[in-house]
Design a protein around this motif. Structure first.
Motif, PDB file in Angstrom:
ATOM      1  N   PRO A  53      42.472  36.851  38.763  1.00 43.43           N
ATOM      2  CA  PRO A  53      42.668  38.120  39.010  1.00 43.43           C
ATOM      3  C   PRO A  53      43.746  38.726  38.482  1.00 43.43           C
ATOM      4  O   PRO A  53      43.586  39.788  38.029  1.00 43.43           O
ATOM      5  N   LEU A  54      44.904  37.939  38.323  1.00 43.51           N
ATOM      6  CA  LEU A  54      46.189  38.478  37.780  1.00 43.51           C
ATOM      7  C   LEU A  54      45.895  38.769  36.132  1.00 43.51           C
ATOM      8  O   LEU A  54      46.497  39.755  35.578  1.00 43.51           O
ATOM      9  N   LYS A  55      45.348  37.744  35.480  1.00 40.35           N
ATOM     10  CA  LYS A  55      44.815  38.200  34.304  1.00 40.35           C
ATOM     11  C   LYS A  55      44.126  39.424  33.801  1.00 40.35           C
ATOM     12  O   LYS A  55      44.102  40.036  33.197  1.00 40.35           O
ATOM     13  N   VAL A  56      43.174  39.672  34.745  1.00 39.06           N
ATOM     14  CA  VAL A  56      42.309  40.387  34.480  1.00 39.06           C
ATOM     15  C   VAL A  56      43.063  41.982  34.643  1.00 39.06           C
ATOM     16  O   VAL A  56      43.001  42.935  33.758  1.00 39.06           O
ATOM     17  N   PHE A  57      43.884  42.143  35.582  1.00 36.59           N
ATOM     18  CA  PHE A  57      44.869  43.336  35.529  1.00 36.59           C
ATOM     19  C   PHE A  57      45.723  43.278  34.466  1.00 36.59           C
ATOM     20  O   PHE A  57      46.249  44.420  33.919  1.00 36.59           O
ATOM     21  N   ALA A 103      37.979  37.917  31.180  1.00 36.48           N
ATOM     22  CA  ALA A 103      38.596  37.157  32.352  1.00 36.48           C
ATOM     23  C   ALA A 103      37.618  37.609  33.436  1.00 36.48           C
ATOM     24  O   ALA A 103      37.528  36.942  34.405  1.00 36.48           O
ATOM     25  N   ALA A 104      37.035  38.822  33.404  1.00 35.05           N
ATOM     26  CA  ALA A 104      36.182  39.493  34.291  1.00 35.05           C
ATOM     27  C   ALA A 104      34.938  38.500  34.707  1.00 35.05           C
ATOM     28  O   ALA A 104      34.535  38.328  35.795  1.00 35.05           O
ATOM     29  N   SER A 105      34.511  38.207  33.493  1.00 31.03           N
ATOM     30  CA  SER A 105      33.105  37.445  33.280  1.00 31.03           C
ATOM     31  C   SER A 105      33.428  36.118  34.171  1.00 31.03           C
ATOM     32  O   SER A 105      32.540  35.223  34.822  1.00 31.03           O
ATOM     33  N   LEU A 106      34.587  35.355  33.767  1.00 34.43           N
ATOM     34  CA  LEU A 106      34.883  34.120  34.319  1.00 34.43           C
ATOM     35  C   LEU A 106      35.218  34.321  35.823  1.00 34.43           C
ATOM     36  O   LEU A 106      34.788  33.537  36.687  1.00 34.43           O
ATOM     37  N   LEU A 107      35.654  35.454  36.264  1.00 39.79           N
ATOM     38  CA  LEU A 107      36.066  35.780  37.700  1.00 39.79           C
ATOM     39  C   LEU A 107      34.790  36.039  38.486  1.00 39.79           C
ATOM     40  O   LEU A 107      34.708  35.370  39.774  1.00 39.79           O
ATOM     41  N   VAL A 108      33.674  36.489  37.806  1.00 40.45           N
ATOM     42  CA  VAL A 108      32.492  36.745  38.589  1.00 40.45           C
ATOM     43  C   VAL A 108      31.319  35.447  38.811  1.00 40.45           C
ATOM     44  O   VAL A 108      30.657  35.354  39.672  1.00 40.45           O
ATOM     45  N   VAL A 109      31.402  34.757  37.859  1.00 43.34           N
ATOM     46  CA  VAL A 109      30.286  33.651  37.731  1.00 43.34           C
ATOM     47  C   VAL A 109      30.567  32.690  39.114  1.00 43.34           C
ATOM     48  O   VAL A 109      29.433  32.627  39.543  1.00 43.34           O
ATOM     49  N   PRO A 110      31.515  31.949  39.399  1.00 44.40           N
ATOM     50  CA  PRO A 110      31.701  31.158  40.481  1.00 44.40           C
ATOM     51  C   PRO A 110      31.157  31.772  41.927  1.00 44.40           C
ATOM     52  O   PRO A 110      30.238  31.372  42.677  1.00 44.40           O
TER      53      PRO A 110
END
Length: 253
Positions: A212-216, A230-237
């Protein structure tokens, strides 16, 4: 025919944000008024995940924190829910679990920052883990209390009166009835930790990098391609866990 067409359109609409993120993350150059990117490459994915200070470390850190917080919060939540079910006024004590949600996570982190600084936990993964438990553990207690009912307690007591030892009661009665709810509470606790931003930012003081910090960070840098990665990795799990969570929820009903 029309219901199927409507379902297909809804599915495409739900799939569009994820497809757009993946498309953007594999783009090299995409400027107005081009409908599609000028070039495609997966090399930025390898570069971003391979560098020691970037998305790869953030992904592993997020997984470590979310899995640990989810597991500890779930175990403590069910242990507390069981204890509350044995108290005459357990439902009243359960109301205390709602207190951490009176404040926003950022305000809660600001209140806790002084103590974390004195304990030497600020800016460390252990500090972020402990801070996130302040919001995950009460949630796990509230959710676990909805599964740990008087019926389950009566079945445990019945097994004990029939001669079952505590270990046998836990393995053959409690675990048999609670393995589905345990997974549900774990998944929900994992998701809270996985998306947590305010507590991680303040307690981690920028040293504990999570997705989340990386996305922002990438959004503030106007780096839309890395932000999409980063958002793609964030939503997969979360998507996978929500799908499993939904199936378990129907099984436990």
């Amino acid at each position: 025919m029309r219901p199927r067409l409507g379902s297909a359109l809804l599915f495409l609409l739900a799939l569009f944000p994820f497809a757009f993120l993946l498309l953007l993350s594999a783009s090299q150059r995409w400027v107005y008024p081009d409908l599609l990117p000028a070039g495609w490459s997966l090399r930025p994915w390898g570069d971003a995940l391979g560098r020691g200070d970037d998305l790869g470390v953030a992904l592993l850190t997020s997984l470590l924190i979310a899995l640990t917080v989810g597991a500890v919060g779930t175990l403590l939540g069910f242990a507390t829910a069981r204890r509350l079910s044995l108290l005459p006024r357990g439902r009243r004590w359960l109301r205390l679990a709602y207190l951490p949600y009176v404040f926003a996570p950022v305000i809660l982190a600001a209140c806790l920052q002084f103590y974390f600084l004195r304990l030497g936990l600020s800016g460390r993964v252990a500090g972020v883990l402990l801070a996130q438990l302040f919001i995950v553990y009460p949630y796990a207690v509230i959710l676990a209390s909805s599964f740990y009912t008087s019926r389950l307690r009566d079945m445990e007591d019945l097994a004990g009166t029939l001669g079952a030892r505590p270990v046998e009661v836990a393995r053959k009665v409690s675990w048999h009835l609670l393995h589905g709810p345990l997974a549900i509470v774990f998944f929900q606790s994992f998701l809270i930790s996985w998306f947590e931003y305010g507590l991680t930012l303040l307690i981690g003081v920028g040293k504990v990098a999570t997705l989340p910090l990386k996305v922002f960070q990438f959004v503030n840098e106007a780096n839309i391609f890395y932000a999409a990665m980063a958002a793609s990795l964030l939503v997969v799990p979360p998507v996978l866990l929500l799908w499993i969570n939904k199936r378990l929820l129907f099984v436990t009903r």
